[in-house]
Each structure stands twice: as structure tokens, then as C-alpha cells.
Design a protein around this motif. Sequence first.
Motif, PDB file in Angstrom:
ATOM      1  N   TRP A  91      11.787  14.226 -14.418  1.00 26.27           N
ATOM      2  CA  TRP A  91      10.555  13.765 -13.770  1.00 26.27           C
ATOM      3  C   TRP A  91      10.275  12.294 -14.062  1.00 26.27           C
ATOM      4  O   TRP A  91       9.533  11.639 -13.321  1.00 26.27           O
ATOM      5  CB  TRP A  91       9.367  14.606 -14.234  1.00 26.27           C
ATOM      6  N   ARG A  92      10.860  11.755 -15.108  1.00 29.91           N
ATOM      7  CA  ARG A  92      10.592  10.350 -15.466  1.00 29.91           C
ATOM      8  C   ARG A  92      11.097   9.384 -14.393  1.00 29.91           C
ATOM      9  O   ARG A  92      10.564   8.278 -14.241  1.00 29.91           O
ATOM     10  CB  ARG A  92      11.237  10.024 -16.820  1.00 29.91           C
ATOM     11  N   TRP A  93      12.104   9.818 -13.632  1.00 33.70           N
ATOM     12  CA  TRP A  93      12.606   8.966 -12.558  1.00 33.70           C
ATOM     13  C   TRP A  93      11.608   8.839 -11.401  1.00 33.70           C
ATOM     14  O   TRP A  93      11.761   7.976 -10.530  1.00 33.70           O
ATOM     15  CB  TRP A  93      13.958   9.461 -12.054  1.00 33.70           C
ATOM     16  N   ILE A  94      10.604   9.690 -11.388  1.00 33.72           N
ATOM     17  CA  ILE A  94       9.522   9.529 -10.419  1.00 33.72           C
ATOM     18  C   ILE A  94       8.895   8.142 -10.587  1.00 33.72           C
ATOM     19  O   ILE A  94       8.612   7.443  -9.607  1.00 33.72           O
ATOM     20  CB  ILE A  94       8.457  10.634 -10.616  1.00 33.72           C
ATOM     21  N   PHE A  95       8.692   7.760 -11.814  1.00 29.83           N
ATOM     22  CA  PHE A  95       8.051   6.474 -12.105  1.00 29.83           C
ATOM     23  C   PHE A  95       9.053   5.324 -12.125  1.00 29.83           C
ATOM     24  O   PHE A  95       8.748   4.216 -11.675  1.00 29.83           O
ATOM     25  CB  PHE A  95       7.312   6.558 -13.445  1.00 29.83           C
ATOM     26  N   TRP A  96      10.239   5.567 -12.631  1.00 37.59           N
ATOM     27  CA  TRP A  96      11.222   4.480 -12.696  1.00 37.59           C
ATOM     28  C   TRP A  96      11.699   4.071 -11.307  1.00 37.59           C
ATOM     29  O   TRP A  96      11.878   2.888 -11.027  1.00 37.59           O
ATOM     30  CB  TRP A  96      12.405   4.909 -13.570  1.00 37.59           C
ATOM     31  N   SER A  97      11.883   5.037 -10.416  1.00 39.29           N
ATOM     32  CA  SER A  97      12.345   4.701  -9.063  1.00 39.29           C
ATOM     33  C   SER A  97      11.273   3.933  -8.294  1.00 39.29           C
ATOM     34  O   SER A  97      11.587   2.957  -7.586  1.00 39.29           O
ATOM     35  CB  SER A  97      12.736   5.964  -8.305  1.00 39.29           C
TER      36      SER A  97
ATOM     37  N   GLY B 245       0.808  -1.205   0.000  1.00 36.00           N
ATOM     38  CA  GLY B 245       0.000   0.000   0.000  1.00 36.00           C
ATOM     39  C   GLY B 245       0.846   1.261   0.000  1.00 36.00           C
ATOM     40  O   GLY B 245       0.465   2.274  -0.605  1.00 36.00           O
ATOM     41  N   PHE B 246       1.992   1.231   0.662  1.00 34.08           N
ATOM     42  CA  PHE B 246       2.869   2.398   0.707  1.00 34.08           C
ATOM     43  C   PHE B 246       3.252   2.857  -0.693  1.00 34.08           C
ATOM     44  O   PHE B 246       3.099   4.027  -1.051  1.00 34.08           O
ATOM     45  CB  PHE B 246       4.128   2.077   1.515  1.00 34.08           C
ATOM     46  N   ASN B 247       3.742   1.936  -1.519  1.00 35.98           N
ATOM     47  CA  ASN B 247       4.201   2.319  -2.847  1.00 35.98           C
ATOM     48  C   ASN B 247       3.049   2.753  -3.739  1.00 35.98           C
ATOM     49  O   ASN B 247       3.133   3.746  -4.466  1.00 35.98           O
ATOM     50  CB  ASN B 247       4.958   1.163  -3.495  1.00 35.98           C
ATOM     51  N   ARG B 248       1.944   2.025  -3.668  1.00 36.59           N
ATOM     52  CA  ARG B 248       0.828   2.350  -4.551  1.00 36.59           C
ATOM     53  C   ARG B 248       0.210   3.694  -4.191  1.00 36.59           C
ATOM     54  O   ARG B 248      -0.222   4.445  -5.071  1.00 36.59           O
ATOM     55  CB  ARG B 248      -0.218   1.240  -4.480  1.00 36.59           C
ATOM     56  N   ILE B 249       0.154   4.024  -2.901  1.00 30.90           N
ATOM     57  CA  ILE B 249      -0.393   5.311  -2.487  1.00 30.90           C
ATOM     58  C   ILE B 249       0.620   6.421  -2.745  1.00 30.90           C
ATOM     59  O   ILE B 249       0.251   7.541  -3.132  1.00 30.90           O
ATOM     60  CB  ILE B 249      -0.816   5.257  -1.011  1.00 30.90           C
ATOM     61  N   MET B 250       1.901   6.146  -2.545  1.00 33.16           N
ATOM     62  CA  MET B 250       2.932   7.144  -2.831  1.00 33.16           C
ATOM     63  C   MET B 250       2.901   7.572  -4.288  1.00 33.16           C
ATOM     64  O   MET B 250       3.040   8.764  -4.606  1.00 33.16           O
ATOM     65  CB  MET B 250       4.311   6.589  -2.479  1.00 33.16           C
ATOM     66  N   VAL B 251       2.677   6.619  -5.189  1.00 33.22           N
ATOM     67  CA  VAL B 251       2.640   6.942  -6.613  1.00 33.22           C
ATOM     68  C   VAL B 251       1.456   7.847  -6.948  1.00 33.22           C
ATOM     69  O   VAL B 251       1.496   8.604  -7.916  1.00 33.22           O
ATOM     70  CB  VAL B 251       2.599   5.643  -7.448  1.00 33.22           C
ATOM     71  N   SER B 252       0.405   7.819  -6.129  1.00 34.21           N
ATOM     72  CA  SER B 252      -0.759   8.667  -6.404  1.00 34.21           C
ATOM     73  C   SER B 252      -0.459  10.141  -6.179  1.00 34.21           C
ATOM     74  O   SER B 252      -1.114  11.006  -6.774  1.00 34.21           O
ATOM     75  CB  SER B 252      -1.937   8.234  -5.526  1.00 34.21           C
ATOM     76  N   THR B 253       0.527  10.450  -5.325  1.00 34.35           N
ATOM     77  CA  THR B 253       0.808  11.853  -5.001  1.00 34.35           C
ATOM     78  C   THR B 253       2.190  12.320  -5.404  1.00 34.35           C
ATOM     79  O   THR B 253       2.477  13.513  -5.350  1.00 34.35           O
ATOM     80  CB  THR B 253       0.658  12.076  -3.474  1.00 34.35           C
TER      81      THR B 253
ATOM     82  N   PRO C 239       1.384   2.912   4.778  1.00 30.96           N
ATOM     83  CA  PRO C 239       0.704   3.567   3.659  1.00 30.96           C
ATOM     84  C   PRO C 239       0.424   5.048   3.887  1.00 30.96           C
ATOM     85  O   PRO C 239       0.473   5.844   2.945  1.00 30.96           O
ATOM     86  CB  PRO C 239      -0.604   2.769   3.533  1.00 30.96           C
ATOM     87  N   LEU C 240       0.131   5.439   5.132  1.00 31.99           N
ATOM     88  CA  LEU C 240      -0.104   6.856   5.420  1.00 31.99           C
ATOM     89  C   LEU C 240       1.136   7.685   5.119  1.00 31.99           C
ATOM     90  O   LEU C 240       1.029   8.840   4.682  1.00 31.99           O
ATOM     91  CB  LEU C 240      -0.509   7.032   6.886  1.00 31.99           C
ATOM     92  N   LEU C 241       2.285   7.099   5.336  1.00 32.59           N
ATOM     93  CA  LEU C 241       3.523   7.787   4.995  1.00 32.59           C
ATOM     94  C   LEU C 241       3.630   7.995   3.487  1.00 32.59           C
ATOM     95  O   LEU C 241       4.174   8.997   3.025  1.00 32.59           O
ATOM     96  CB  LEU C 241       4.732   6.995   5.498  1.00 32.59           C
ATOM     97  N   GLY C 242       3.088   7.051   2.726  1.00 35.02           N
ATOM     98  CA  GLY C 242       3.210   7.119   1.275  1.00 35.02           C
ATOM     99  C   GLY C 242       2.576   8.352   0.682  1.00 35.02           C
ATOM    100  O   GLY C 242       3.131   8.979  -0.233  1.00 35.02           O
ATOM    101  N   ALA C 243       1.386   8.745   1.169  1.00 31.89           N
ATOM    102  CA  ALA C 243       0.674   9.887   0.606  1.00 31.89           C
ATOM    103  C   ALA C 243       1.456  11.177   0.776  1.00 31.89           C
ATOM    104  O   ALA C 243       1.356  12.090  -0.061  1.00 31.89           O
ATOM    105  CB  ALA C 243      -0.704  10.007   1.253  1.00 31.89           C
ATOM    106  N   THR C 244       2.223  11.280   1.850  1.00 31.88           N
ATOM    107  CA  THR C 244       2.958  12.514   2.109  1.00 31.88           C
ATOM    108  C   THR C 244       4.436  12.423   1.749  1.00 31.88           C
ATOM    109  O   THR C 244       5.054  13.433   1.411  1.00 31.88           O
ATOM    110  CB  THR C 244       2.820  12.898   3.595  1.00 31.88           C
TER     111      THR C 244
END
Length: 489
Positions: A201-207, A57-65, A181-186
Amino acid sequence: MAEDNNREMAMGAVAPSASTPDDPFLVNFSTGFEYVNPKDWPSRKKWIMTSVLSVTGFNRIMVSTIMAPALSTIAQELHMSGTEAIMAMSVYLLATAFGPLVIGPLSEVYGRKPVLHATNIWFLVWNIVCGFSRNRAELLAARLLAGFGASAIYALGGGVLGDVWRPEQRGRSLGLYLLIPLLGATVGPILGGFIVEGTTWRWIFWSTSILQGVMIVGSIPLFSETHAPTILRKKAEHLRKITGDPRYFTEEDVLALGRSISWVLMRSLSRPMRLLLFHPIVQVQACLSAFSYGILYLVLSTFSDLYVKQYQESTSISGLHYIAICLGEVAGGQIARPLMDFVFNKMTRRADGVSKPEFHVPLMLPGAILTPIGLFIYGWAAQRHLQWVIVDIGAALLCFGMQMGGQAMQAYVIDTYPNHTSSASAASQFLRSMTAFGFPLFAPTMYAALGYGWGNSLLAFCAIGIGIPAPLFIWLYGPKLRARAPSSY
């Protein structure tokens, strides 16, 4: 096909006595250590299951923000307007509205494990594609499809927690499950700000794809099936195979007696919407959590912009203010964790050991009061350009209240729908994701017209009108509504 025929033979042979608990062919958790009820697993194994879902959940929520600080950069490179750039971030959340409607029921038919692994891989593929997008159409499409895979966590999280933890442990399990997961959003916007300043900015997704790949490798050997009906169905299939006796069956087989597999599948896929349309408890929970979730993503999408434009901070420094949101959510979740179990167990003892889902409700009220207070402080401090720490305190208090109330409400729904928690979670997630998608879109216009003071005051008045009556309504009428509710099957 042969297995289906065996099941039909079994049901034809034992259906008349299917309701008898001691029927020799009824497969349950009364025998066989290897098929022990997930609720009776050792604590260590329960925490492993919970941790796998939490880290996922951490990674999936982090990617949302994580895109928030990079929106202007992405818009310039891909020739997008400001609204289109926000849409690229929000479309991910739009997918999380519809994904759980399919993924949640599938996990109740085929089990949690295959659904988790399949969606993990799906999300990884499309998140990588996001980093290679050459135009806005490719980015929007890839974000939408990545969001569909990411949405599994919203259905599986509550389902797995309901599978392995008992009601008296709900606060402890929810608090620790939500911590990461709460950490991920922020953490997402903070990390995104430094990535944009340091590289492309592409490294946002690759990382985040690299992190997802590591988690997939780790989850495959660690995660076990937790869905009790799926475990029992496999046990029955095994017994029919090794004994050659087709009469072994489960309680789920009784419910599906005389029905085709396609009927069972369609019944399952329609369950989230049936719960949302015909179950008032789900309706109240969905509306309340949807409003809170919409406010959260409205704040997340505009917080960096506030400090860049009104406090003249750099993109990376503005991202550090998301720490306040993170601290508010984490503190709300961790303070609610022991309080939920304390209140629930104390009220259960007062009721002579008889527990009710409504015993989670009292903790919703403090959250409903703190949420509008945080909105007022955050809005008027930003409006009058007060010291940034006051703005951050308001945002932290806002998130503290929303997390405390939301956690108690989630526990209430898990205990109200123990057999179909994933579908109930999917029903509420539909509205939550729609508001998370929509609120950031009107935020710039609202703040331009009303300013931060009256804009947030408007949201605070809505929070008072929705958040305070809701727990009182559930406390007074919840037992009657649960008694009258149609079957969730």
C-alpha cells in the motif's frame, strides 16, 4: 522597507485624484503589451494556465480517495481500527477545510504563482512521508499536512479561472478545467485497488509523489501570474524604480491607503470567514455544495465495500465500479459546459446585453432533480441486490446531477465575487471539506441501521429539501442580496 516608503509617498502625492481613471500615475492595463490584462491573453495562454491547474488538481484529488480500497490492509499492518483507518483517509479532507482559508487570501495578496509553487512542494514532501509511516500517528499527521498543501487547488482553481476567463466563457472554461480533476476522485480508488493487490500500500503514496514531482517541474516554466492586482502592483513598482518617481500607484494601493502591511494581511486572512458569516449568497452556495460534496465522499468511501461484502467481488474488481461515478461526473460537467454558456448568452441578449450572475442559475435546477433520483435508484438497487449495473446507473445519475448543479453554482460565485474569487471559494470549501470529512465517518453506522435503501432515501429527501429551493431562492433574491452585500474587501 524602501519600497513601502515609496508607496506611501506615492499615495500621499496622488490620493486626491486616485479615483480619476485617466490619472497619469494610476497604473492599469491601458498601456504596455507585456502587462496585458489576463482576460485579454491569447486563448492558447489561457488554456495553458487552466491546464496546469487542472492537472495539479487531478493528482491532489486522486490522493484524497486512492486509499479507499487499501483501508483494511493499512488498518491491519498499522494496528488501526476500522474507524481509525477511515479517519486516515478523511483527515486529508479535514485539512482541505482549513487550508484554503489561509491559502486563498494569500494568493490575493502575493499572487497565484508563488502560492501554487510553494504548496506543490509542501504537498510532495508530506505525501512522500505518508508512504514511510510506521504507525497510525505518523500516517494521520502526514496525511493532515499533505492535505493542507493539496487544499490550495480549491482556492486557486476558481481564482485563476476568474482571472483569465470572462463570464460568457464560464461554462467552457469550468467544464474543461474540471474534466481532469473529476477523473482523479474516481481513478484514485481504481488505481489504489490494483496497487494494493500487486504490491504494498505504500506505493499508493510513492507513485503519486513521482507524478507530483513531474508536475512541479512542468508547472514552473509554464505557469504565469494571473492575478491582476499583483501584475499591476509589480508594474507600478517597476515604473517607480526606472523613473525614480514615487507617485505611481494602483487601485489596490488606494484601498490600503494609511494601512500597515500587517493590517492588509489580517484583513485578507479574515475575508473567507467574513464572506461565510455575512454574505447570504456565499452561505447558500456553501451549504448546497457542502451537502453534495459530503454525499460524494460518502459514496466514494463505501462503494468498494458494497461490492466486496454484498456482491463478493475482489478488491480490484470492486474498484472498477468507480468508473460509473467517473462517467456520471464527467458527463454532467461536459453537458453542462455548452449549456451554461448557451443559456447565459441567450439570457444576456434578452436583457439587451446586460449580463447578471443569476443567468447561471437555471442549470442548477435539473441537477437538483437528478441528484435525489440517483440516490433512490442506487440505494434500493443495492438493498435488493439487483444486477450491479442498476446500482452503477443510480450512482452515475447521482454524480451527474451533483456535477451539473455544482458547476453552475460555482460559476455564479465566480461572477459574483470577481475581485475575491479565491476567498469566496475558500469560504465554501470550508463547509465542503467538513462534510467530506464527516459523512464517511457515519456512513457505516447509517447503512447498518437503515440499510442502503432507507439510508440513501434519507439522503435523497434531504437533497430535495436543500437542492430544489436553493436555486429558486437565488434566482428571486440574488440581485437584492448582491446589492445589499457589504464590500468583500
